[in-house]
Each structure stands twice: as C-alpha cells, then as structure tokens.
Design an enzyme around this catalytic site. Sequence first.
Site, PDB file in Angstrom:
ATOM      1  N   GLU A   1      50.445  31.467  25.741  1.00 27.86           N
ATOM      2  CA  GLU A   1      49.220  31.145  26.162  1.00 27.86           C
ATOM      3  C   GLU A   1      48.485  29.673  25.837  1.00 27.86           C
ATOM      4  OE1 GLU A   1      47.599  33.381  28.437  1.00 27.86           O
ATOM      5  OE2 GLU A   1      49.714  34.362  28.106  1.00 27.86           O
TER       6      GLU A   1
ATOM      7  N   TRP B   1      50.419  28.136  28.456  1.00 31.90           N
ATOM      8  CA  TRP B   1      49.931  27.934  29.990  1.00 31.90           C
ATOM      9  C   TRP B   1      48.585  26.911  29.881  1.00 31.90           C
ATOM     10  CZ3 TRP B   1      50.873  29.739  34.487  1.00 31.90           C
ATOM     11  CH2 TRP B   1      51.635  30.729  34.835  1.00 31.90           C
TER      12      TRP B   1
ATOM     13  N   TRP C   1      39.410  30.567  55.889  1.00 33.19           N
ATOM     14  CA  TRP C   1      38.367  31.186  54.911  1.00 33.19           C
ATOM     15  C   TRP C   1      37.079  31.478  55.704  1.00 33.19           C
ATOM     16  CZ3 TRP C   1      40.875  32.028  50.532  1.00 33.19           C
ATOM     17  CH2 TRP C   1      41.403  31.206  50.058  1.00 33.19           C
TER      18      TRP C   1
ATOM     19  N   ASN D   1      40.139  37.560  30.148  1.00 38.61           N
ATOM     20  CA  ASN D   1      41.050  36.976  31.093  1.00 38.61           C
ATOM     21  C   ASN D   1      41.531  37.804  32.178  1.00 38.61           C
ATOM     22  OD1 ASN D   1      43.086  34.713  31.698  1.00 38.61           O
ATOM     23  ND2 ASN D   1      44.275  36.151  31.588  1.00 38.61           N
TER      24      ASN D   1
ATOM     25  N   TRP E   1      38.629  29.555  47.505  1.00 41.32           N
ATOM     26  CA  TRP E   1      38.751  29.448  46.123  1.00 41.32           C
ATOM     27  C   TRP E   1      37.918  28.470  45.463  1.00 41.32           C
ATOM     28  CZ3 TRP E   1      40.375  25.015  43.597  1.00 41.32           C
ATOM     29  CH2 TRP E   1      41.153  24.186  44.530  1.00 41.32           C
TER      30      TRP E   1
ATOM     31  N   TRP F   1      42.383  29.307  39.487  1.00 37.55           N
ATOM     32  CA  TRP F   1      41.929  29.666  40.815  1.00 37.55           C
ATOM     33  C   TRP F   1      42.874  29.472  41.585  1.00 37.55           C
ATOM     34  CZ3 TRP F   1      37.851  32.591  42.498  1.00 37.55           C
ATOM     35  CH2 TRP F   1      37.001  32.926  41.389  1.00 37.55           C
TER      36      TRP F   1
END
Length: 484
Positions: free
Chosen positions: A283, A286, A314, A349, A367, A390
């Site tokens: 993590e 990430w 959208w 998360n 987004w 996102w």
Amino acid sequence: MCAVSLVWFRDDLRLADNPAFTAAVRHGPALCLFILDESPDRRPLGAATRWWLSRSLAALAGDLGRRGGDLVLMRGDPAALIPRIVAEADVDLVTWNRRYEAKAVALDKDLKRELTESGVTVQTSNAGLLNEPWQVETGSGTPFKVFTPYWRAARARGEPPAPAPAPDRVEPLRLPKTLKALAIDLDALALEPSAPDWAGGLRAAWTPGETGARDALARFLDGAIAGYGPGRDRPDRESTSRLSPHLRFGEIGPRQVWHATRTALNAGALPGQPADAEKFLSEIGWREFSYHLLFNHPELATRNVNARFDAFPWRSDGGALRAWQRGATGYPIVDAGMRELWTTGWMHNRVRMIAASFLVKHLLIDWREGERWFWDTLVDADPANNPASWQWVAGSGADAAPYFRIFNPVIQGEKFDPDGAYVRRWVPELGKLPGPSIHSPWTLGAERLAAAGLRLGRDYPPPIVDLGPGRRRALDALASLEPG
C-alpha cells in the site's frame, strides 16, 4: 561571514528523517520557514487539509521549540519572499525537500536557478518517497502504467536507506528588522474554521503532528496489522493504519514506515503474519505509484490519462451530486462513508471505492466532481493519491479498474459490513434494522420499517437511482466510446 541557512518546510512537517532540515541545522544558524503559498496558479488547499495544516504547524513549532529553534510563518509568493529573505539575512545555504506537482517543480527549479546564480548554495532532497518518480522505469526507459510491474521494479532497487534521527539542537537564525514584519503568527494564517466551527469531529478523531504520526504507526504495528490482508476491506473494524494524513503532510516518511515495519517483522514482534506486512508495504507502493503517475501526467486531477474517456457522456445532475455529498443517496454503505467523511475528514478505503463507483457509474457523474469534493473534505487529500484513485475507479487512468467493474453497494455492504456495524455508526436512523437487511431497507416493507421506527422518505431517503437500470446506463455509456 558566518554560515547561515534557510530550510523551507512544505509537505515535510517533521524533524526526524528530514534531510533538508538536518542539512540546514548542521550548516549553522537555521531559519526554519513555512510559507502559506496562495499564488493564483497553485491549487488552494481544501478546508479539511487547511485544518490539519494548522494543527501540524503548531506541533512542528513545538517540536522545534523544544530543541531551541523557531518556526517562522509567512504568507505570500515564495518566488518573491525567499530571494528577499536570503539577501537580507545573508543566507548562504537554502535547503528543501522535493515536490512532484508540475507547478511546484517549476517554481522550485526557477528558485534554485535564481539563488544559485546569486552565489547561494541550494540543496534539495527526497524526503517523501522511497524512490524518485524518474528512478523506476520500464526496460525501455519509459514510465510504468501498471502497478504490479512498477512495484516489482521498485522492489528490485533494494531496501530504502534507514531513516535518520532528528538533530538534538537547533541554533535559530534571528530575522533582521527588515524582515520581522513579514512573519505572522499561526492564527493570522486563518487556516481553521470559525464561523461556523465545523471541525469538532476532526479534532475528536485525529492528533496531527510528528508525535501523532509515530503513535499511529506504533498502534498499528502493535495490533491492527494482524490480519491486515483481508481485514483492510472491513470498515466495521479498526483494521487500517490511518497513516494517510500523516504521510500527506510529511509528519512521517515512507522510509520510517518501511523500516519500522521491517524491523518489527524481523524481530518477530508483529502480531500478524509476514503476508500482512507485505500487503501493508504494498500500500505504501500504491502511494509511490500515484506519485509516479502524477509526475508523468501533470494534469492528473483534471485530464483523463486515457484520452478515450474525453468523449464519455457524463451527466450533469446537481441534485444527485448533492445527495451523494450529503450522504443521502438511499444506499446505506455509500451514505455511511460520505457521513464519515464529513464528520472526520476521512473515509475507509473500501468505502471510498464503493462511494466513488456509485457516483461515477450508477449516477454517471464526472469523476472530477468527486475528486474536487474529496479534495475539499479529506484530511489526507493528496495531489497524487486523490486524482489517481478517482481515475482508477473511473477507468480513465493508468492501471485502472475496467469501467465495466461496477460495485453494487448492497452486495458490497453485505460482504464487508455483514452485521451493519459501520452503517449503524454513521447512519444511526437505520440502527434498529436487523442484520444484513440494513443495507437494503427499501426491501423490508412498511410494516417492518415501522417496527424499526423508520419511514422511507421521512427518516431516510429512498434510493435515488435503481441499481439495475443505473448499471445498464453506465455500460451503454461505455459502449458509446470508440474502441481504445
């Protein structure tokens, strides 16, 4: 002339394992400076991060004071302030730790060039990442677009260097009279809310500062790391490190997290298994990958990494967006997450992914609307992690989840909050509903709802979108794009 230094604090609000701070202190009397940069070309901090910054600066000032130093606060354009301070205080060494947003990089390069040309030594360091974004590349010398090979290549570089302790003493540089008027106190930065003061939930949930960061890591390694692999998906448990805001402001660095975890693992002092530690460290990976993406895609917060999504149809739906922001969508796991966010400045998360998927796919809202809301309300709103995550959910980013992966909030709630404890905490009006049915109250019927003291439309909203039609609409929108 006496050796005099200036260390410019930014997103590195700690003393330990802070190479810029250590270099400045070793050089001679040091001016420890933080500038609230409100230049028009810089993205303003969100409300929640402004609150955190205020508390973090107070903690940093206290830590410096206990070592004999001072934290000088200013507001303005660093491009104008720093050269003036350097000239009027006869500074011969300026240090800072590197940043990775394009505009920050450009500012730092221009400042370094200007100062160097005037005869001042500028030393920059890496305090925020295990590896610089340009140090991990594919075999052909290009940036990675997929996490797994990126992380494999990053790990192949070996262990990061051990973190360095904080200097014991700081000899402060006193500002000359010509500069004293530029220094302001923390209250004058007006970082915290006052009218109204909405930060009570943040104060109850967090202890910003270097000590708070160390304590959070110690608590995690002493307990929650056990079972971290599967447990990190359970919002109903204390199963994550909650280090993200501390990392975002540099109150602790990834080298410190890495070595503390490795040391505890090698000493057999972790309550969990080696696999839990490896998952936790991935993590951190990430986070590194997000900065790798930001550095190579400077407009990560505003432009699709995958240009195919530039044509995505959208929807503009202000009412649905506001319902999502308020935690009033009628889907309890989504609403619980959004209310946790509003109250504490943080969201688990797994629930972030569920809430983001709901906005982008079931509601078909861009987004970027979600990214902006999280930027304002998260205490860990980070220029790399926030937009990268996102775009991952939206399917428009590098190493993105495919757009057709659409989280069903009912199934997700039943799987990861099986007894409804998380929903009950944040959506208390549903507290009397039994077991897993709390995740789909509209299915219970009026009589059972009445027995729980609940009426849809009065005490809790009905769903603002049907999941089935919403999913089909999202897939139809994806199908409308040209093949990638």
